[in-house]
Design an enzyme around this catalytic site. Sequence first.
Site, PDB file in Angstrom:
ATOM      1  CE1 TYR A 134      -2.993   3.029   0.738  1.00  0.00           C
ATOM      2  CE2 TYR A 134      -3.948   1.971   2.754  1.00  0.00           C
ATOM      3  CZ  TYR A 134      -4.020   2.905   1.706  1.00  0.00           C
ATOM      4  OH  TYR A 134      -5.029   3.744   2.080  1.00  0.00           O
ATOM      5  CE  LYS A 162      -5.529   1.016  -0.141  1.00  0.00           C
ATOM      6  NZ  LYS A 162      -6.020   2.296  -0.754  1.00  0.00           N
TER       7      LYS A 162
HETATM    8  C1  NAY Z   1      -8.012   2.964   2.582  1.00  0.00           C
HETATM    9  O1  NAY Z   1      -7.384   2.505   2.708  1.00  0.00           O
HETATM   10  O2  NAY Z   1      -9.054   3.211   3.031  1.00  0.00           O
HETATM   11  C2  NAY Z   1      -8.287   3.826   0.913  1.00  0.00           C
HETATM   12  O3  NAY Z   1      -8.075   3.406   0.002  1.00  0.00           O
HETATM   13  C3  NAY Z   1      -7.940   5.361   1.073  1.00  0.00           C
HETATM   14  C4  NAY Z   1      -8.377   6.113  -0.297  1.00  0.00           C
HETATM   15  C5  NAY Z   1      -8.667   7.387   0.135  1.00  0.00           C
HETATM   16  N1  NAY Z   1      -7.383   8.115   0.377  1.00  0.00           N
HETATM   17  C6  NAY Z   1      -7.216   8.821   1.485  1.00  0.00           C
HETATM   18  C7  NAY Z   1      -6.434   9.970   1.568  1.00  0.00           C
HETATM   19  O4  NAY Z   1      -8.119   8.342   2.498  1.00  0.00           O
HETATM   20  O5  NAY Z   1     -10.600   6.982  -1.380  1.00  0.00           O
HETATM   21  C8  NAY Z   1      -9.541   8.115  -0.972  1.00  0.00           C
HETATM   22  C9  NAY Z   1      -9.833   9.329  -0.751  1.00  0.00           C
HETATM   23  O6  NAY Z   1     -10.790   9.637   0.244  1.00  0.00           O
HETATM   24  C10 NAY Z   1     -10.505   9.853  -1.875  1.00  0.00           C
HETATM   25  O7  NAY Z   1      -9.900   9.991  -2.976  1.00  0.00           O
HETATM   26  C11 NAY Z   1     -11.037  11.681  -1.647  1.00  0.00           C
HETATM   27  O8  NAY Z   1      -9.877  12.173  -1.518  1.00  0.00           O
END
Ligand code: NAY
Length: 288
Positions: A134, A162
């Site tokens: 990740y 990821k």
């Molecule tokens: C996870 O591990 O929960 C994720 O994949 C997080 C992905 C999210 N990024 C962050 C910074 O939390 O989905 C994104 C993010 O919320 C979205 O792009 C809006 O910025």
Amino acid sequence: MELKGIVPALVTPFDRDGNVNYEELKKLVSLLLEEGADGFYVTGSTGECFLLTDEERIHITSVVAETVDGKVPVIAHVGKIGAKQAAYLARESQNAGASAVSSVPPFYYDFKFEEIVRYYAAISDSVDVPVVVYNFPQYSGVTINASNLAQIMEHCRVGGLKYTDSNLYELERIRTSYPELKIMFGQDEAFLYSLPVGVDGAIGSTYNFMLKKYQRILNAYREGKMQEAEAIQHEACRIIDRLLCVRDITAVKYLLGRKGISCGNCRLPFSPITEQEKHLLDDIGDLD
Ligand code: NAY
């Protein structure tokens, strides 16, 4: 495990007392399965991983795996800062039904890269399922790129990456260097723009409540209807702008209320949602 398509990074619903609400979690997973989710990423950043106990993390994975019943992959995020602790969580998550395990690199002590490699090796050695690395430099402080990924791959059974970063140049370098690697993009606001780079899919928080929009983007893109795909991506970005004025996890949880899923507030020290924030999200428009 076929890692591809649009995979919600599940929120962790809590009840009024702040306990994990497993019934609402099952409802959320069932709803997303009906809507065509291609997998589930559990107890990730969106799932408030570092605010959960190990027992809760393992039980969440088992409840999600049971609800999914083998229809799509369940990837359990097992990140900790200790290798031994992460390896334990990985083994227990596999026993709980995870199809893959995933982790952010260890953080806080400014570990050397060789130490990070050892961390991933410990996870990999403790399970039979693939490991999804990740990359989330903004939160972990560590950047995984085409060159240092090779070091991890030498010692760890890497099944996927990821990629939660806006650097599409680096993403392209990784794609080109590892044509066989499953890559899942993690920035929902740039979902469409990751597709020409050749990602296999995406994992993100906003797929919890507006999955259908991204499915429409993907279909339009595949059919070569770029203008249509862009219009839907713009609409998703307009909604994400609003989310980020609040905080993505808090907002996603609140918006799921509209779909009949009660997620409660985030865990302390996160603040509960305010009336003003609710107001900002109430007129966000159509989620589908
Ligand atoms: C996870 O591990 O929960 C994720 O994949 C997080 C992905 C999210 N990024 C962050 C910074 O939390 O989905 C994104 C993010 O919320 C979205 O792009 C809006 O910025």
